[in-house]
Design a protein around this motif. Sequence first.
Motif, mmCIF file in Angstrom:
data_model
loop_
_atom_site.group_PDB
_atom_site.id
_atom_site.type_symbol
_atom_site.label_atom_id
_atom_site.label_comp_id
_atom_site.label_asym_id
_atom_site.label_seq_id
_atom_site.Cartn_x
_atom_site.Cartn_y
_atom_site.Cartn_z
ATOM 1 N N LEU A 1 43.439 45.747 41.924
ATOM 2 C CA LEU A 1 42.456 44.761 42.369
ATOM 3 C C LEU A 1 42.989 43.918 43.529
ATOM 4 C CD1 LEU A 1 41.029 43.621 38.922
ATOM 5 C CD2 LEU A 1 39.771 44.782 40.723
ATOM 6 N N PHE B 1 34.375 50.371 35.756
ATOM 7 C CA PHE B 1 33.632 51.186 34.785
ATOM 8 C C PHE B 1 33.361 50.423 33.495
ATOM 9 C CE2 PHE B 1 38.138 52.486 34.662
ATOM 10 C CZ PHE B 1 38.485 52.049 33.396
ATOM 11 N N SER B 2 33.703 49.138 33.490
ATOM 12 C CA SER B 2 33.449 48.345 32.286
ATOM 13 C C SER B 2 33.166 46.903 32.684
ATOM 14 C CB SER B 2 34.650 48.400 31.348
ATOM 15 O OG SER B 2 35.752 47.757 31.954
ATOM 16 N N SER C 1 34.654 44.300 31.525
ATOM 17 C CA SER C 1 35.878 43.528 31.700
ATOM 18 C C SER C 1 36.565 43.852 33.030
ATOM 19 C CB SER C 1 36.832 43.765 30.536
ATOM 20 O OG SER C 1 37.169 45.115 30.456
ATOM 21 N N TYR C 2 36.358 45.052 33.543
ATOM 22 C CA TYR C 2 36.925 45.392 34.857
ATOM 23 C C TYR C 2 36.282 44.492 35.922
ATOM 24 C CZ TYR C 2 39.748 48.712 37.599
ATOM 25 O OH TYR C 2 40.727 49.294 38.371
ATOM 26 N N VAL C 3 34.990 44.260 35.756
ATOM 27 C CA VAL C 3 34.290 43.381 36.700
ATOM 28 C C VAL C 3 34.757 41.939 36.523
ATOM 29 C CG1 VAL C 3 32.030 42.535 37.453
ATOM 30 C CG2 VAL C 3 32.310 44.924 36.793
ATOM 31 N N SER C 4 34.909 41.506 35.289
ATOM 32 C CA SER C 4 35.411 40.150 35.070
ATOM 33 C C SER C 4 36.790 39.984 35.676
ATOM 34 C CB SER C 4 35.488 39.838 33.573
ATOM 35 O OG SER C 4 34.214 39.943 33.011
ATOM 36 N N ALA C 5 37.579 41.050 35.648
ATOM 37 C CA ALA C 5 38.939 40.974 36.185
ATOM 38 C C ALA C 5 38.950 40.912 37.705
ATOM 39 C CB ALA C 5 39.753 42.174 35.719
ATOM 40 N N GLY C 6 37.886 41.417 38.350
ATOM 41 C CA GLY C 6 37.858 41.329 39.812
ATOM 42 C C GLY C 6 37.174 42.470 40.529
ATOM 43 N N GLN D 1 26.807 44.754 35.817
ATOM 44 C CA GLN D 1 27.536 43.495 35.972
ATOM 45 C C GLN D 1 28.021 43.394 37.417
ATOM 46 O OE1 GLN D 1 28.113 41.453 33.289
ATOM 47 N NE2 GLN D 1 29.725 40.046 33.983
ATOM 48 N N ILE D 2 27.872 42.202 37.970
ATOM 49 C CA ILE D 2 28.338 41.965 39.353
ATOM 50 C C ILE D 2 29.273 40.770 39.343
ATOM 51 C CG2 ILE D 2 27.552 41.034 41.578
ATOM 52 C CD1 ILE D 2 25.165 42.836 41.359
ATOM 53 N N ASN D 3 30.342 40.844 40.098
ATOM 54 C CA ASN D 3 31.233 39.690 40.215
ATOM 55 C C ASN D 3 30.828 38.914 41.469
ATOM 56 O OD1 ASN D 3 33.406 37.876 40.580
ATOM 57 N ND2 ASN D 3 34.732 39.231 39.389
ATOM 58 N N ARG D 4 30.032 37.892 41.260
ATOM 59 C CA ARG D 4 29.483 37.109 42.370
ATOM 60 C C ARG D 4 30.584 36.410 43.170
ATOM 61 N NH1 ARG D 4 24.828 38.596 44.080
ATOM 62 N NH2 ARG D 4 23.507 39.208 42.376
ATOM 63 N N VAL E 1 33.706 37.320 43.677
ATOM 64 C CA VAL E 1 34.412 38.271 44.551
ATOM 65 C C VAL E 1 33.498 38.663 45.711
ATOM 66 C CG1 VAL E 1 35.421 40.580 44.675
ATOM 67 C CG2 VAL E 1 35.945 39.103 42.735
ATOM 68 N N PHE F 1 37.172 51.161 27.232
ATOM 69 C CA PHE F 1 35.911 50.904 27.911
ATOM 70 C C PHE F 1 35.307 49.555 27.519
ATOM 71 C CE2 PHE F 1 36.390 55.409 28.314
ATOM 72 C CZ PHE F 1 35.792 55.730 29.519
ATOM 73 N N PRO G 1 42.917 41.637 31.774
ATOM 74 C CA PRO G 1 43.260 40.302 32.290
ATOM 75 C C PRO G 1 42.521 39.996 33.592
ATOM 76 C CG PRO G 1 45.244 41.566 31.788
ATOM 77 C CD PRO G 1 44.089 42.501 31.661
ATOM 78 N N THR G 2 42.052 38.769 33.715
ATOM 79 C CA THR G 2 41.373 38.366 34.941
ATOM 80 C C THR G 2 42.401 38.311 36.074
ATOM 81 O OG1 THR G 2 39.827 37.101 33.656
ATOM 82 C CG2 THR G 2 39.952 36.574 35.991
ATOM 83 N N VAL G 3 42.097 38.977 37.157
ATOM 84 C CA VAL G 3 43.036 39.034 38.283
ATOM 85 C C VAL G 3 42.504 38.196 39.449
ATOM 86 C CG1 VAL G 3 44.262 40.551 39.868
ATOM 87 C CG2 VAL G 3 43.700 41.361 37.576
ATOM 88 N N LEU G 4 41.308 38.558 39.920
ATOM 89 C CA LEU G 4 40.740 37.822 41.046
ATOM 90 C C LEU G 4 39.898 36.662 40.512
ATOM 91 C CD1 LEU G 4 39.722 40.830 43.338
ATOM 92 C CD2 LEU G 4 41.791 39.453 43.432
ATOM 93 N N LEU H 1 40.788 33.595 44.912
ATOM 94 C CA LEU H 1 39.948 34.210 45.942
ATOM 95 C C LEU H 1 39.965 33.398 47.231
ATOM 96 C CD1 LEU H 1 36.874 35.145 43.743
ATOM 97 C CD2 LEU H 1 38.485 36.733 44.776
ATOM 98 N N GLN I 1 33.842 34.245 33.567
ATOM 99 C CA GLN I 1 33.883 34.625 34.979
ATOM 100 C C GLN I 1 33.586 33.418 35.876
ATOM 101 O OE1 GLN I 1 31.908 38.412 35.652
ATOM 102 N NE2 GLN I 1 31.544 37.815 37.755
#
Lengths: 330, 641
Positions: free
Chosen positions: A237, A250-251, A253-258, A300-303, A305, B39, B44-47, B52, B281
């Motif tokens: 990321l 693909f999940s 939490s991946y979006v929450s992560a960045g 899910q969208i990371n607004r 980012v 899945f 862990p939250t990175v960005l 940012l 988030q």
Amino acid sequence: MSTDVQTIKQQLKEEAAINRSHSPFSTVVVVVLGFLLFSPIAMAAKILVIGDVEHPLHQKLIHGLSKELTLKPGKLTILRPDQIAKNSLATTQADLIITLGLSAAKSVNNLNSDTPILFTLLPKVLADNFIECPTQLCPQKRGALFLEQPMNRRLNLIHLLFPDIKKLSFLYGDFSASSANELDELAKKAGYITDKAHIENKDQLSRKFNAVLEQSELFIALPDPLIHNRNSIPQLLLGSYRYNIPIIGFSKSYVSAGAIAAVFSSLEDLTKELTLLIQTFERSGQLPSAGRYPSLYRIQINRNVARSMNLHLPSPSLLRKGLLALEEGT
Amino acid sequence: MSNKKKNNHFAYLIAVPAIFALLPIQANADSQEPSNSYFLGEVPTVLSANRLATPQLEAPAAITVIDKQLIEASGAKEIADLFRLVPGMQVGHYSGHFPIVSYHGMSDIFSRRMQVLVDGSSVYLPSSGGVTWSDLPWQIEDIERIEVIRGPAGATYGPNSFLGVINIITTHASQDQGSTAKATIGDQGYRRLLLSNSGSNGNLDYRVNLAYLEDDGLQHSYDSQRTSSLNTRLDYKLTTNDSLQLNLGYSEGPRDFRSADASQEREAFYSSLKWEHNISQSESFYVNAMYSYNRVDNQFTSNIAPGITSFTNNDQRAERLDLEFQHTLEPTDNTRLIWGLGHREDQAMAPLWLNNHKTEKSHLQRFFTNIEWRLTEQLILNVGALAEQNSLADNNISPRIALNYLFLPNHSLRLIASSANRTPTITEAHLDFTLKTSIGSLPHTTSEDNLESEQTEYFELGYHGQFLNNKLSGDIKLYRQNFDDLLSSKLTSSLPLIVDNRDSASSKGIELEINYRPSHQTLFHGGFSYIDIDSQSANPDYSRSAPTTDFNLLASTHLDNNWRVSSAFYYRDEMEWLRSENRLGSFKRLDLTVAKTVKLTGKEAITLSFMLQNALGKNETFVDGNHYDNRGFIEIDYHVH
């Protein structure tokens, strides 16, 4: 075929031979959900769910399932994978067996019973191994509900999010080799230029990731534990963010992560989907024998980012409408 | 405060990372079962919002971003040189090892009107103010990006964000892992060695740098340095939603100062620990604790007239302890709120400026908040303020209001009105500069009791646009800034001179910036600034403290076969740093870089670079007689992943 998948396949075949010799009568440890109420439309089928009752996701799914389905008392039985070998009676008495996750799938793969089996909480690459009967002599019907999204849905999402983007990149390992082929084929058919790299071990990850980013406008994460795991996701990321290249996860939490966005099915979606499959089974006796991707999903969208990258993205509800329209069109 | 501190700081450098190493290490996630949690589980939250970059289209400020690609393309050998890329910013050298960076002039040897942050911690020197850039233990290679906020921004960046803010973000320890050995030699006795190693162990990522620099400085100037530095960054994933970041840095070494008898010994230690917790988030908070220590040993004598000797005790000790809490949340769908609290303890001993060996202390409490309210899809309103309670001056409030109008999705107009304050430093508040000579002491400059903070009001009309799928961006701003209560001394025939809040000034101007990156291999950057400073004060002369115009152009491209070429040109009109009494002529600098990377194996690579700075020849800087001349460098960089 990937090494991991081959290993699993091999293990399954070996276990097939061993498990056939188990006695069908053993100690029964059954958890019966007594709180289910009688109902005029209550399901008559007896369902055996095999999963780890201590796993929070399995607990949640079972709880959700019991709420969605209206079952007569005693119609839902839950066993742990390690209890199957000693509880053949439970498997033969059930009308349908539902497995949750890999261990549960392995535990029934060589079951000598004609009770139909529905494999769930597995990605396609693993579920396919269970749908394909290991011995060619499986007495039961088999079906699967995959965990992940179909590739064309992911590509459709990319098209809706970034209509001007032409260059896609992704990494794949042995586990995701078949997904990578499918993605490559579909992406090229849709007019994208792809840049991909094969990861054999984690030491190659950073170098090959930077190399594919150089020619890319968007990076797609293909589920593969060698490439996308708790330890590697931060560097992926941060690396993509450095070059202003969004990652499609693909999940959730991946979006929450960045990651910039993902289409995924939540546990609630999968529970509802499973409910529908069970109801269909009870009506028709049919299971999705080739396996099927979830039809219920969310976006899910990371607004934060997106804003930081100066990207203007449509709302998830608009994207959802777009995806439905594209899928109906195909 | 004593030299024993040095040992304590070494102990920190070893002990604190050791504590991190003892934190529980989670099993390697490579073996994670690719179903269930893979899945549906947590990552862990990175960005996070705190990591940012500020979105330029919606920001309540003009921002120049100097990222890793631009840093590499610039060929800069020191962090301060990077700010030549910022329109309206001045970079000078009081000596070879003492760069000065200011925005819109208004600076003497100590640039007191800028805030400088590294990973959110202020590195502003509490004693004399400004930043002693060569004391910072961070190497240019540590920097992920720099955001330069061009304008007052106390509401989001804290005290001293008076003219602007330099916000340096270092690279996360999980990035660019591997080992590096880099050696550079250049004209004027330049020798530098950098050894770096970074890696990870479960939830812990680390990077350690060791650097040594020898440099004879400017030509014909007595200003060489030998600086050793050690710098560590540790990032630890406590849980899916919690992370710790530890920065530890130490630098030390001798610097020549003015003459052979006036050498300095300098030592600096910087540390910060940040705990970040992501609630969702859209909601997170962090707690950041920082401590810094600076020591200068510098005593010398000089002949100021036949038979008269002066004695100078320029020893300095400065310490800063700062705690900050910041909470970011989205109370509604169209609002985002940032608020926070901070407490700071400063102390300084500076016999030259305070005429005693006492350690003077100051403390500051602050509350800051900013609410971003999306009035419509096109209109974003930012309202914020910083409230300070400072032991050295009256309480202050620095408010800011900004409206961004996105008239098209990639084009925004911004209107900003703000006011800001600058609190006097310890040495300004307690100033008692006395000449010590063989024939007695002569009080030279003192400060009035109860100095007030300097004030500024700022107005900006700006435009930011993104074109060609974000490959091209442009920013333009028109601004006006008024200054009141500026600290200076009235020039009289009798001594001592008295410093008080006597001056006022105003400036107006225009700034442009363009960035074009047609591909990952090629970039162009350009900046232009016109500034007109008006002031009634003759001493210091604020109106000359910034050049009327300056501009910079940079182009860089990666060619086939792993060659890279880049060139940068910097120009500024004549100017005069405050209190330098040296009018500098126009400045023209051309830098050239050629680099070739050779991949030895899949994991190893060597990059050989040649850089020529000041290719057009001499340029004056700060003190009369000091100048930059052309200077070549050869660098070899071995990296293994």
